[in-house]
Enzyme design. Structure first.
Site, PDB file in Angstrom:
ATOM      1  N   LYS A 239       0.831  -1.210   0.000  1.00  0.00           N
ATOM      2  CA  LYS A 239       0.000   0.000   0.000  1.00  0.00           C
ATOM      3  C   LYS A 239       0.862   1.254   0.000  1.00  0.00           C
ATOM      4  O   LYS A 239       0.641   2.184  -0.785  1.00  0.00           O
ATOM      5  CB  LYS A 239      -0.906   0.015   1.229  1.00  0.00           C
ATOM      6  CG  LYS A 239      -1.551   1.375   1.536  1.00  0.00           C
ATOM      7  CD  LYS A 239      -2.260   1.360   2.852  1.00  0.00           C
ATOM      8  CE  LYS A 239      -1.908   2.424   3.817  1.00  0.00           C
ATOM      9  NZ  LYS A 239      -1.702   3.773   3.461  1.00  0.00           N
ATOM     10  N   ASN A 240       1.861   1.301   0.882  1.00  0.00           N
ATOM     11  CA  ASN A 240       2.663   2.512   1.038  1.00  0.00           C
ATOM     12  C   ASN A 240       3.515   2.808  -0.185  1.00  0.00           C
ATOM     13  O   ASN A 240       3.996   3.933  -0.342  1.00  0.00           O
ATOM     14  CB  ASN A 240       3.544   2.410   2.280  1.00  0.00           C
ATOM     15  CG  ASN A 240       2.750   2.535   3.564  1.00  0.00           C
ATOM     16  OD1 ASN A 240       1.613   3.027   3.548  1.00  0.00           O
ATOM     17  ND2 ASN A 240       3.321   2.102   4.667  1.00  0.00           N
TER      18      ASN A 240
ATOM     19  N   CYS B 230      -5.398   9.051   8.995  1.00  0.00           N
ATOM     20  CA  CYS B 230      -5.550   8.453  10.326  1.00  0.00           C
ATOM     21  C   CYS B 230      -5.132   9.416  11.426  1.00  0.00           C
ATOM     22  O   CYS B 230      -4.188  10.190  11.275  1.00  0.00           O
ATOM     23  CB  CYS B 230      -4.700   7.185  10.432  1.00  0.00           C
ATOM     24  SG  CYS B 230      -5.409   5.762   9.620  1.00  0.00           S
TER      25      CYS B 230
ATOM     26  N   ARG C 276       1.704  14.940  12.346  1.00  0.00           N
ATOM     27  CA  ARG C 276       2.308  14.709  11.035  1.00  0.00           C
ATOM     28  C   ARG C 276       2.190  15.936  10.137  1.00  0.00           C
ATOM     29  O   ARG C 276       1.570  15.911   9.086  1.00  0.00           O
ATOM     30  CB  ARG C 276       1.679  13.482  10.363  1.00  0.00           C
ATOM     31  CG  ARG C 276       1.890  12.218  11.160  1.00  0.00           C
ATOM     32  CD  ARG C 276       1.661  10.977  10.339  1.00  0.00           C
ATOM     33  NE  ARG C 276       0.258  10.774  10.029  1.00  0.00           N
ATOM     34  CZ  ARG C 276      -0.200   9.754   9.304  1.00  0.00           C
ATOM     35  NH1 ARG C 276       0.640   8.875   8.811  1.00  0.00           N
ATOM     36  NH2 ARG C 276      -1.484   9.606   9.076  1.00  0.00           N
TER      37      ARG C 276
END
Length: 420
Positions: A22-23, A117, A122
């Site tokens: 996914k990343n 999320c 971040r």
């Protein structure tokens, strides 16, 4: 809205094929903005995040086609729109990485600040400072980043004050079309960054040093199309390995890069499971008896990944003793602890440290997923628990795991998806 229901207490036995990462996949999809030729990605996972990003890219004029099997073709012959609206960006943090490629190719971009999320602030300041170092003019207006580079971007020397995977990837995606050389110091070293660099280089980019702390990018005027296979998902592999160690049994994982999880295998063995591996497969076996306690500190790659912290804690909750887990990457990534406690876990959290006192067994309970990786830890706990566990808000799970109930079901898990 869906929920996952698990009747636990049964060991896992079988084989699981690991999907593409996914990343990596979501950054490789963004590569399509950098060329007017087709980008074909194979070994692509089918996830909520890839669907969300596909919708955003289509909004910008990219033709997105999902082919048979794990294949996706993206073609940005023309960019009809250089604005990434809030309604599309808010669903997935990584979609913010369209900013640099739009700027590099079109000379302008307007991108909403991201969502994603809730596992820490971040901030995107490292991303924006990297673009400014390459000559971009940036202003913030009503939740949007408005950027321009009418004269084109120029290479620069960029030193990250701390390691950031997202900022490293974003700078790479932008610098490939900048004039001159860009040097990234204190760059992240994750396998997904290497995968991105290999794809870009196959398109004609000139990137050296990916996977090391210094990355050099010599800008080129144009990139060609490419067919590229997405690297296997090391976090999915680690999650299923820890599922086998937590529930017990014997599970073989295929289509993996075992060297990408060099920090995990010794810890699983230290906890009492048997680990047998080669380059592309790993066998996890654990019989009777409780796991042994193991202390863990999350670190940037090649250290222990933060994306496996919750799943490893799920194993340690059953250990015969006390373990200490320290979270050094994100400041708010212990939200799974209260949910594990509902299943009988004994966890004390102080700041970035969790003290886990192992219990003899989990007790089934209704629990709620709080983020992507936390939801995986609840799945693993449910597999080991006596009784029927109901996990709600599994849309988090669908962001990063492809058919998790199918893959675990093939190994004998009594797991199903229901409507809430």
């Amino acid at each position: 809205m869906d929920k996952i229901v698990i009747e636990g207490g049964f060991p896992l036995t079988g084989e699981i094929a690991i999907s593409g990462a996914k990343n990596s996949a979501i950054k490789l999809m963004v590569v399509s903005l950098l060329t007017d030729q087709k980008v074909t990605l194979t070994n692509m996972p089918r996830l909520r995040d890839t669907r969300f990003l596909g919708q955003l890219l289509a909004h910008m004029g990219v033709e997105v086609e999902e082919g048979p099997g794990a294949k996706m073709t993206l073609h940005a012959a023309d960019l009809s729109n250089t604005t990434a609206p809030y309604d599309l960006v808010r669903k997935m943090r990584a979609s913010f990485n369209v900013l640099g490629p739009l700027l590099a190719r079109a000379g302008e971009a307007k991108v909403s600040l991201p969502g994603g999320c809730a596992i820490g602030a971040r901030p995107v300041d490292l991303h924006l400072k990297s673009l400014e170092a390459m000559g971009a003019k940036i202003k913030l207006d009503q939740g949007y980043v408005i950027a321009s580079a009418k004269g084109g971007l120029k290479g620069a020397e960029i030193t990250f004050p701390f390691i950031s995977v997202g900022a490293t990837e974003h700078a790479m995606l932008t610098a490939v079309l900048a004039k001159g050389e860009t040097v990234l110091n204190n760059a992240a070293r994750e396998p997904e960054i290497v995968d991105l660099a290999e794809c870009l280089n196959a398109m004609g980019a000139k990137i050296t040093g990916a996977g090391r702390s210094e990355v050099r990018i010599e800008g080129v005027s144009k990139l060609s199309g490419v067919t590229h296979s997405v690297v296997p998902d090391r976090i999915e592999a680690g999650t299923y390995a820890l599922a086998a160690a937590t529930a017990g049994g014997s599970v073989r994982l295929t289509n993996i890069r075992s060297d990408h999880l060099g920090s995990l295998w010794p810890l699983i063995a230290q906890a009492g499971a048997k680990v047998s591996l080669d380059e592309t497969t790993v066998l996890i076996e654990r019989g009777g008896g409780r796991p042994k306690p193991v202390d863990v500190d999350t670190q940037a790659y090649p250290g222990f990944p933060t994306d496996l912290q919750a799943q490893f804690m799920g194993l340690m909750c059953l250990a015969d003793g006390v373990s200490i887990i320290r979270e050094n990457i994100f400041e708010n990534r212990f939200m799974h602890c209260p949910e594990l406690a509902r299943m009988g876990a004994d966890i004390t959290v102080t700041g970035r440290e969790a003290i886990v006192r192992g219990v003899k067994e989990y007790r089934a309970a209704p629990v709620m997923a709080t983020d992507l990786r936390a939801s995986a830890s609840l799945i693993n706990a449910g597999l080991a628990a006596r009784g029927e566990t109901h996990i709600s808000r599994v849309y988090h799970l669908d962001r990063g795991f492809e058919h998790i109930e199918v893959k675990l079901g093939q190994c004998g898990a009594r797991i199903r998806r229901e409507k809430e």
